[in-house]
Scaffold this motif. Structure first.
Motif, PDB file in Angstrom:
ATOM      1  N   UNK A   1     -16.408  -2.923 -39.341  1.00 43.91           N
ATOM      2  CA  UNK A   1     -15.242  -3.470 -38.648  1.00 43.91           C
ATOM      3  C   UNK A   1     -13.980  -2.663 -38.851  1.00 43.91           C
ATOM      4  N   UNK A   2     -14.129  -1.372 -39.155  1.00 43.51           N
ATOM      5  CA  UNK A   2     -12.977  -0.493 -39.363  1.00 43.51           C
ATOM      6  C   UNK A   2     -12.646   0.193 -38.039  1.00 43.51           C
ATOM      7  N   UNK A   3     -11.477  -0.073 -37.457  1.00 43.10           N
ATOM      8  CA  UNK A   3     -11.120   0.557 -36.189  1.00 43.10           C
ATOM      9  C   UNK A   3     -10.904   2.061 -36.337  1.00 43.10           C
ATOM     10  N   UNK A   4     -11.274   2.810 -35.296  1.00 42.39           N
ATOM     11  CA  UNK A   4     -11.129   4.266 -35.284  1.00 42.39           C
ATOM     12  C   UNK A   4     -10.126   4.653 -34.204  1.00 42.39           C
ATOM     13  N   UNK A   5      -9.068   5.365 -34.597  1.00 43.31           N
ATOM     14  CA  UNK A   5      -8.088   5.883 -33.644  1.00 43.31           C
ATOM     15  C   UNK A   5      -8.397   7.344 -33.357  1.00 43.31           C
ATOM     16  N   UNK A   6      -8.571   7.682 -32.096  1.00 43.58           N
ATOM     17  CA  UNK A   6      -8.898   9.059 -31.708  1.00 43.58           C
ATOM     18  C   UNK A   6      -7.610   9.847 -31.498  1.00 43.58           C
ATOM     19  N   UNK A   7      -6.924  10.149 -32.615  1.00 42.85           N
ATOM     20  CA  UNK A   7      -5.672  10.887 -32.572  1.00 42.85           C
ATOM     21  C   UNK A   7      -5.594  11.814 -33.779  1.00 42.85           C
ATOM     22  N   UNK A   8      -4.767  12.842 -33.674  1.00 39.08           N
ATOM     23  CA  UNK A   8      -4.478  13.695 -34.826  1.00 39.08           C
ATOM     24  C   UNK A   8      -3.109  13.324 -35.388  1.00 39.08           C
ATOM     25  N   UNK A   9      -2.924  13.610 -36.648  1.00 38.34           N
ATOM     26  CA  UNK A   9      -1.663  13.323 -37.336  1.00 38.34           C
ATOM     27  C   UNK A   9      -0.811  14.579 -37.330  1.00 38.34           C
ATOM     28  N   UNK A  10       0.460  14.440 -36.977  1.00 33.77           N
ATOM     29  CA  UNK A  10       1.345  15.614 -36.967  1.00 33.77           C
ATOM     30  C   UNK A  10       2.401  15.562 -38.068  1.00 33.77           C
ATOM     31  N   UNK A  11       2.578  14.399 -38.722  1.00 34.18           N
ATOM     32  CA  UNK A  11       3.540  14.325 -39.824  1.00 34.18           C
ATOM     33  C   UNK A  11       3.328  13.055 -40.626  1.00 34.18           C
ATOM     34  N   UNK A  12       3.648  13.146 -41.914  1.00 36.54           N
ATOM     35  CA  UNK A  12       3.678  11.992 -42.804  1.00 36.54           C
ATOM     36  C   UNK A  12       5.139  11.757 -43.153  1.00 36.54           C
ATOM     37  N   UNK A  13       5.627  10.545 -42.910  1.00 35.76           N
ATOM     38  CA  UNK A  13       7.057  10.259 -43.033  1.00 35.76           C
ATOM     39  C   UNK A  13       7.327   9.298 -44.184  1.00 35.76           C
ATOM     40  N   UNK A  14       8.530   9.426 -44.762  1.00 37.94           N
ATOM     41  CA  UNK A  14       8.903   8.670 -45.950  1.00 37.94           C
ATOM     42  C   UNK A  14      10.139   7.818 -45.686  1.00 37.94           C
ATOM     43  N   UNK A  15      10.318   6.797 -46.545  1.00 38.78           N
ATOM     44  CA  UNK A  15      11.560   6.027 -46.501  1.00 38.78           C
ATOM     45  C   UNK A  15      12.551   6.613 -47.510  1.00 38.78           C
ATOM     46  N   UNK A  16      13.687   5.933 -47.698  1.00 39.75           N
ATOM     47  CA  UNK A  16      14.736   6.456 -48.587  1.00 39.75           C
ATOM     48  C   UNK A  16      14.297   6.538 -50.041  1.00 39.75           C
ATOM     49  N   UNK A  17      13.289   5.752 -50.404  1.00 39.77           N
ATOM     50  CA  UNK A  17      12.792   5.779 -51.791  1.00 39.77           C
ATOM     51  C   UNK A  17      11.690   6.815 -51.995  1.00 39.77           C
ATOM     52  N   UNK A  18      11.332   7.530 -50.940  1.00 41.26           N
ATOM     53  CA  UNK A  18      10.320   8.558 -51.051  1.00 41.26           C
ATOM     54  C   UNK A  18       8.907   8.041 -50.943  1.00 41.26           C
ATOM     55  N   UNK A  19       8.736   6.766 -50.595  1.00 48.48           N
ATOM     56  CA  UNK A  19       7.398   6.221 -50.415  1.00 48.48           C
ATOM     57  C   UNK A  19       7.009   6.294 -48.945  1.00 48.48           C
ATOM     58  N   UNK A  20       5.717   6.163 -48.683  1.00 48.68           N
ATOM     59  CA  UNK A  20       5.212   6.295 -47.327  1.00 48.68           C
ATOM     60  C   UNK A  20       5.835   5.250 -46.401  1.00 48.68           C
ATOM     61  N   UNK A  21       6.393   5.720 -45.310  1.00 52.98           N
ATOM     62  CA  UNK A  21       6.970   4.813 -44.312  1.00 52.98           C
ATOM     63  C   UNK A  21       6.067   4.714 -43.099  1.00 52.98           C
ATOM     64  N   UNK A  22       5.595   5.861 -42.596  1.00 48.94           N
ATOM     65  CA  UNK A  22       4.742   5.852 -41.409  1.00 48.94           C
ATOM     66  C   UNK A  22       4.015   7.178 -41.278  1.00 48.94           C
ATOM     67  N   UNK A  23       3.027   7.164 -40.410  1.00 52.15           N
ATOM     68  CA  UNK A  23       2.283   8.369 -40.053  1.00 52.15           C
ATOM     69  C   UNK A  23       2.490   8.592 -38.562  1.00 52.15           C
ATOM     70  N   UNK A  24       2.945   9.799 -38.214  1.00 53.69           N
ATOM     71  CA  UNK A  24       3.236  10.123 -36.817  1.00 53.69           C
ATOM     72  C   UNK A  24       2.032  10.804 -36.184  1.00 53.69           C
ATOM     73  N   UNK A  25       1.548  10.234 -35.076  1.00 55.03           N
ATOM     74  CA  UNK A  25       0.394  10.766 -34.378  1.00 55.03           C
ATOM     75  C   UNK A  25       0.817  11.716 -33.260  1.00 55.03           C
ATOM     76  N   UNK A  26      -0.153  12.454 -32.748  1.00 55.56           N
ATOM     77  CA  UNK A  26       0.116  13.446 -31.705  1.00 55.56           C
ATOM     78  C   UNK A  26       0.641  12.815 -30.421  1.00 55.56           C
ATOM     79  N   UNK A  27       0.311  11.549 -30.179  1.00 51.89           N
ATOM     80  CA  UNK A  27       0.803  10.860 -28.981  1.00 51.89           C
ATOM     81  C   UNK A  27       2.151  10.187 -29.204  1.00 51.89           C
ATOM     82  N   UNK A  28       2.824  10.557 -30.340  1.00 50.38           N
ATOM     83  CA  UNK A  28       4.137  10.033 -30.743  1.00 50.38           C
ATOM     84  C   UNK A  28       4.095   8.587 -31.230  1.00 50.38           C
ATOM     85  N   UNK A  29       2.905   8.027 -31.396  1.00 56.01           N
ATOM     86  CA  UNK A  29       2.784   6.698 -31.982  1.00 56.01           C
ATOM     87  C   UNK A  29       3.000   6.787 -33.488  1.00 56.01           C
TER      88      UNK A  29
END
Length: 305
Positions: free
Chosen positions: A189-217
């Motif tokens: 039951x693990x969903x699979x997204x058919x996208x590549x990652x172009x950046x790993x983004x952080x918040x002000x504390x340096x922890x993971x905030x989001x992952x940016x995909x090639x489709x800008x999601x």
């Protein structure tokens, strides 16, 4: 040239454990350490009986104290060359100084080669992790993203699925996901997204905030799970004619059950010969190698007496 019965190259858990075993057998031993442990970015080390959750740097400092207590000498620096043989003895050369030894322990560890994604290296060991046994309990029930880059990625998803039901598999390298592994992810039951990652983004504390995909999601999550290609730091071994073995995790030095390599007189311990070894297993392999060298030296000395 100063002589030691054994020189240990690498002062992590494996190297220090080897030095303790040798020191307790009253062998003269030198440890040469570059001071760059693989787990330096981690705040806690796990699966260490009696020392659960200890800071890795504190653990190494205790190990150094124990090795020194038994007579081991520890110096910091980089080994430039390793030459010689079992018959002639070995010479370890650093900048402007050299040491000789009858036996060598390579406890030089490995390099984690990460995918070239902006931000990933900064997150590594903190909010970007690889091992369910090393970090899984701490991220239980979190929103997890598994970066699909190779054959081990679906295995990671399976392991972390035991710890959290909130997992998404990002098929970054679509050619690496075999149909049987895709079927396993679907069954879990693990969903699979058919996208590549172009950046790993952080918040002000340096922890993971989001992952940016090639489709800008942007995918929000607390932790990114990513496999590395592990490369044994084995240039010194190869310079003596040793060859490396390979498995799905990466390259390593092959040893027997006592830590002996194919090059006579050279032993290896820790991640350089076991890519999956955690701290306790690495230390155990160092103890075994140290004990094997002591027995080897006894046999050699009896043969020449």
């Amino acid at each position: 040239m100063e002589h030691f019965e054994a020189i240990v190259i690498g002062g992590g858990s494996a190297g220090l454990a080897a030095a303790v075993a040798l020191g307790r057998s009253r062998r003269t031993v030198l440890v040469i350490d570059e001071g760059n442990p693989r787990n330096a970015k981690a705040s806690h080390a796990h699966n260490i009986l009696g020392q659960e959750g200890t800071n890795p740097m504190d653990l190494l400092e205790r190990g150094r104290d124990e090795a020194r207590h038994y007579g081991a000498r520890i110096i910091e620096g980089k080994v430039d060359t390793l030459t010689g043989s079992l018959d002639t003895g070995f010479t370890v050369t650093m900048t402007e100084r050299s040491y000789s030894a009858e036996r060598i322990v390579l406890a030089t560890g490995l390099i984690d080669n990460l995918p070239e994604i902006p931000g990933l290296a900064q997150a590594w060991g903190k909010s970007a992790i690889h091992c369910a046994y090393c970090h899984g309990w701490e991220v239980r029930n979190q929103e997890l993203l598994v970066l699909g880059i190779g054959a081990m990625s679906s295995h990671q998803a399976m392991m972390f699925n035991q710890l959290s039901s909130k997992i998404t598999f990002i098929n970054h390298n679509s050619s690496a996901l075999a149909e049987e592994n895709r079927a396993t992810l679907e069954a879990l039951g693990i969903p699979v997204l058919e996208q590549s990652v172009i950046a790993v983004e952080f918040d002000d504390q340096g922890t993971l905030a989001s992952v940016l995909l090639a489709n800008n999601q942007r995918l929000n999550a607390e932790t990114l799970v990513v496999a590395t290609h592990m490369q044994a730091q084995a240039a010194l071994y190869e310079s003596l004619g040793g060859s490396l073995a390979e498995n799905p995790l990466g390259t390593y030095i092959s040893v027997n059950e006592m830590g002996a390599t194919e090059v006579a007189g050279i032993y290896a311990a820790g991640n350089v010969c076991n890519l999956g070894a955690m701290v306790m297993a690495a230390a155990a392999s160092g103890t075994i190698a140290g004990a094997a060298i002591n027995a080897d030296l006894i046999s050699s000395q009896l043969a020449t007496s």
